[in-house]
Design a protein around this motif. Structure first.
Motif, PDB file in Angstrom:
ATOM      1  N   TYR A  19     -46.982  48.944 -15.695  1.00  0.00           N
ATOM      2  CA  TYR A  19     -47.388  48.474 -17.017  1.00  0.00           C
ATOM      3  C   TYR A  19     -46.589  47.673 -17.776  1.00  0.00           C
ATOM      4  N   GLY A  20     -47.276  46.310 -18.050  1.00  0.00           N
ATOM      5  CA  GLY A  20     -46.322  45.621 -18.630  1.00  0.00           C
ATOM      6  C   GLY A  20     -45.567  44.252 -17.563  1.00  0.00           C
ATOM      7  N   SER A  21     -45.125  44.279 -18.056  1.00  0.00           N
ATOM      8  CA  SER A  21     -44.195  42.509 -17.487  1.00  0.00           C
ATOM      9  C   SER A  21     -42.826  42.700 -17.512  1.00  0.00           C
ATOM     10  N   GLY A  22     -41.955  42.077 -16.367  1.00  0.00           N
ATOM     11  CA  GLY A  22     -40.485  41.536 -17.373  1.00  0.00           C
ATOM     12  C   GLY A  22     -39.827  42.455 -17.343  1.00  0.00           C
ATOM     13  N   THR A  23     -38.899  42.824 -18.021  1.00  0.00           N
ATOM     14  CA  THR A  23     -37.918  43.409 -18.110  1.00  0.00           C
ATOM     15  C   THR A  23     -38.616  44.730 -18.761  1.00  0.00           C
ATOM     16  N   LYS A  24     -39.612  44.502 -19.363  1.00  0.00           N
ATOM     17  CA  LYS A  24     -40.225  46.443 -20.001  1.00  0.00           C
ATOM     18  C   LYS A  24     -41.247  46.620 -18.948  1.00  0.00           C
ATOM     19  N   ALA A  25     -41.488  46.215 -18.011  1.00  0.00           N
ATOM     20  CA  ALA A  25     -41.982  46.943 -16.406  1.00  0.00           C
ATOM     21  C   ALA A  25     -42.327  48.442 -15.957  1.00  0.00           C
ATOM     22  N   PHE A  26     -42.615  48.954 -16.614  1.00  0.00           N
ATOM     23  CA  PHE A  26     -42.842  49.871 -16.024  1.00  0.00           C
ATOM     24  C   PHE A  26     -43.666  50.892 -14.288  1.00  0.00           C
ATOM     25  N   ASP A  27     -43.174  50.863 -13.554  1.00  0.00           N
ATOM     26  CA  ASP A  27     -43.997  51.970 -12.085  1.00  0.00           C
ATOM     27  C   ASP A  27     -44.173  53.041 -12.024  1.00  0.00           C
ATOM     28  N   ALA A  28     -45.146  53.234 -12.846  1.00  0.00           N
ATOM     29  CA  ALA A  28     -45.623  54.843 -13.159  1.00  0.00           C
ATOM     30  C   ALA A  28     -46.059  55.065 -11.469  1.00  0.00           C
ATOM     31  N   VAL A  29     -46.593  54.412 -10.274  1.00  0.00           N
ATOM     32  CA  VAL A  29     -46.802  54.623  -9.268  1.00  0.00           C
ATOM     33  C   VAL A  29     -45.680  53.702  -7.966  1.00  0.00           C
ATOM     34  N   ARG A  30     -45.614  54.676  -6.540  1.00  0.00           N
ATOM     35  CA  ARG A  30     -44.115  53.516  -6.362  1.00  0.00           C
ATOM     36  C   ARG A  30     -44.245  53.747  -5.098  1.00  0.00           C
ATOM     37  N   GLY A  31     -45.003  52.411  -4.053  1.00  0.00           N
ATOM     38  CA  GLY A  31     -45.360  53.536  -3.222  1.00  0.00           C
ATOM     39  C   GLY A  31     -45.774  54.617  -2.355  1.00  0.00           C
ATOM     40  N   VAL A  32     -46.940  54.436  -2.941  1.00  0.00           N
ATOM     41  CA  VAL A  32     -47.469  56.021  -2.290  1.00  0.00           C
ATOM     42  C   VAL A  32     -48.105  55.831  -1.329  1.00  0.00           C
ATOM     43  N   SER A  33     -48.946  56.142  -0.598  1.00  0.00           N
ATOM     44  CA  SER A  33     -49.316  56.292   1.013  1.00  0.00           C
ATOM     45  C   SER A  33     -50.077  57.832   1.672  1.00  0.00           C
ATOM     46  N   PHE A  34     -51.135  57.437   1.556  1.00  0.00           N
ATOM     47  CA  PHE A  34     -51.909  59.051   1.549  1.00  0.00           C
ATOM     48  C   PHE A  34     -53.506  59.149   2.203  1.00  0.00           C
TER      49      PHE A  34
END
Length: 322
Positions: A19-34
């Protein structure tokens, strides 16, 4: 990289949502696999903010991943190939947006008009036990009945893949167990189901396997016994005034991984509940001691969930692939 398979209805590889971009970006999902195999019920659990809703929205094709890939039914991207995936999926959202003045039957008929090949409305209503309420306005339904109507609409298209978001919220215990039986019957008919719920006993009762998310990652995955097996069983009891905690057999004899004392109440953590209980009871018998409030129990899904919520990743401290 997860190999594609015709048996896998869902294949998720290194999924990120940003969500967002640059310095304000937030990764709500990070490298999920299933993966989720055909006919399985997969439970996706997590505390608020863990990333499970963001993951489900990607699976439903409501947004494009920042990185990684999703394949439904072995070949389709849910965002790019909505024309192919949407007719084969159903979704029961956490919050519905019913027209309060319509009856149950009118609501189902209206929804059926948006579906290419819906099942008969009366069958969908009967499936969730609302036949006797078909002519009742939605505004007069109980919270549990509205959730049943949600489920009826989600299954109108007889979907191959069904997303259930908190399906039994607002239901009494009888309604919850009736809904569990319905979900099991859908699975028995070959429907692949993804369930998100805050009721851990619901996930424990229904899921073939599950994943627990924390901070955008999968912190634990597997069957319920596999996840619970990573955590110790516990024994708790009270000692009489005549004995001290140091009078107990040694942790080595008890096969105890941890012994905690709070006043005269003791709690023993052990990976070998039967052995520890036996040794403790033999010691109490030999010393003519009555252990008050004796409680012996295996680890639970709730304990695993709370450990992850408080401490992050599993006891191995490594992100996992479901």
């Amino acid at each position: 990289m997860i190999p594609p398979s015709q048996e896998n209805v869902i294949e998720v590889t290194d999924l990120w949502r940003r969500y967002g971009s640059g310095t304000k970006a937030f990764d709500a999902v990070r490298g999920v696999s299933f993966t989720v195999r055909k006919g399985e019920l997969f439970g996706l659990l997590g505390t608020n903010g863990a990333g499970k809703t963001s993951t489900i929205e990607l699976l439903e094709g409501l947004a494009r991943p920042a990185e990684g890939s999703i394949r439904l039914f072995g070949r389709y991207d849910p965002f790019r190939d909505r024309k192919q995936t949407r007719p084969r999926t159903g979704a029961m959202l956490q919050h519905s947006g019913f027209a309060e003045q319509l009856t149950v039957a009118e609501t189902a008929r209206m929804w059926a008009g948006c579906i290419s090949r819906p099942r008969p409305v009366r069958d969908a209503i009967a499936l969730v036990g609302l036949t006797h309420r078909a002519d009742v306005q939605v505004k007069n339904l109980s919270g549990g009945e509205k959730r049943r109507l949600d489920l009826a609409l989600a299954t109108l298209a007889d979907p191959d893949l069904l997303f259930l978001d908190e399906p039994t919220t607002g239901m009494d215990p009888e309604g919850r167990h009736d809904t569990w039986r319905l979900i099991r019957s859908l699975k028995d008919m070959g429907t692949t189901i993804v369930l998100t719920t805050h009721y851990l006993e619901e996930a424990e009762a229904l899921a073939d396997h599950l994943a627990i998310m924390h901070a955008g990652q999968i912190a634990a995955h597997g069957t319920v016994p596999e996840i619970v097996g990573q955590y110790p069983a516990t024994l708790s009891f009270g000692l009489p005034d005549t004995h001290r905690p140091t009078d107990l057999p040694s942790p080595e004899v008890l096969s105890a991984s941890r012994v905690c004392a709070q006043g005269r109440t003791l709690r023993i953590e052990t990976p070998h509940l039967q052995h520890t209980t036996t040794e403790l009871l033999i010691w109490a018998r030999d010393h003519d001691i009555t252990l008050t409030g004796l409680d012996a129990r295996s680890a639970s899904l709730e304990e695993a969930f709370l450990h992850i919520a408080r401490n992050g990743l599993t006891r191995s401290e490594e992100p996992q692939t479901a």
